[in-house]
Design an enzyme around this catalytic site. Structure first.
Site, PDB file in Angstrom:
ATOM      1  N   TYR A  27       1.207  -1.065   0.120  1.00 36.27           N
ATOM      2  CA  TYR A  27      -0.085  -0.130   0.015  1.00 36.27           C
ATOM      3  C   TYR A  27       0.630   1.749   0.149  1.00 36.27           C
ATOM      4  O   TYR A  27       0.976   2.478  -0.334  1.00 36.27           O
ATOM      5  CB  TYR A  27      -0.655  -0.587   0.935  1.00 36.27           C
ATOM      6  CG  TYR A  27      -1.822   1.557   1.229  1.00 36.27           C
ATOM      7  CD1 TYR A  27      -3.202   1.196   0.716  1.00 36.27           C
ATOM      8  CD2 TYR A  27      -1.502   2.490   1.989  1.00 36.27           C
ATOM      9  CE1 TYR A  27      -4.385   2.134   0.719  1.00 36.27           C
ATOM     10  CE2 TYR A  27      -2.706   3.297   2.106  1.00 36.27           C
ATOM     11  CZ  TYR A  27      -4.038   3.511   1.690  1.00 36.27           C
ATOM     12  OH  TYR A  27      -4.638   4.269   1.171  1.00 36.27           O
ATOM     13  N   LYS A  31       1.328   4.107  -3.383  1.00 36.49           N
ATOM     14  CA  LYS A  31       0.939   5.818  -2.868  1.00 36.49           C
ATOM     15  C   LYS A  31       1.766   6.846  -3.441  1.00 36.49           C
ATOM     16  O   LYS A  31       1.625   7.833  -3.481  1.00 36.49           O
ATOM     17  CB  LYS A  31       0.103   5.534  -1.119  1.00 36.49           C
ATOM     18  CG  LYS A  31      -1.428   4.930  -1.096  1.00 36.49           C
ATOM     19  CD  LYS A  31      -2.323   5.314  -2.201  1.00 36.49           C
ATOM     20  CE  LYS A  31      -3.097   4.803  -1.696  1.00 36.49           C
ATOM     21  NZ  LYS A  31      -4.402   5.320  -3.165  1.00 36.49           N
TER      22      LYS A  31
END
Length: 128
Positions: A27, A31
């Site tokens: 994750y 990002k």
């Protein structure tokens, strides 16, 4: 101004592009990639009157992602829900999470910024 017409794009990242969280390497990396992609696309498309920015909010209260993050803290530390939430809030200088309404308001305002603000990532983290 080259033209009075610009195509505007606003990508959504997360504070995790620069503040790592345990158990979420993919994750966090994705990002960070969104932020870099924003910068590259802005640079490449600016000559064609594109404005590309992104927003990187912190924890948004009441979302599935915030529940998953709280559950990770519970699992890692063996705390109850209230302790995990208080710990997370204690790391935020403003002492609170944001909410969807506040993030949407920020997104609308970012889209209204001058066109020369291009390739930027606006952090929305309560001071982290």
């Amino acid at each position: 101004h080259q033209s009075d017409y610009y195509t505007k794009v606003l990508n959504v990242a997360s504070q995790t592009y620069r503040v790592a969280q345990r158990k979420s390497a993919l994750y966090c990396a994705s990002k960070a990639a969104v932020v870099q992609l924003t910068k590259v696309i802005a640079r490449e498309l600016a000559p064609s009157n594109w404005v590309v920015n992104c927003i990187a909010p912190g924890m948004i209260e009441g979302t599935l992602m915030s529940k998953m993050t709280n559950n990770q803290v519970l699992e890692l530390r063996g705390w109850d829900k209230e302790s995990a939430e208080e710990y997370a809030k204690s790391m935020i200088p403003m002492g609170r999470f944001t909410d969807l309404e506040e993030v949407v308001e920020a997104m609308v305002r970012i889209m209204e910024l001058p066109d020369y603000i291009n390739g930027s990532c606006i952090d929305m983290t309560g001071g982290i």
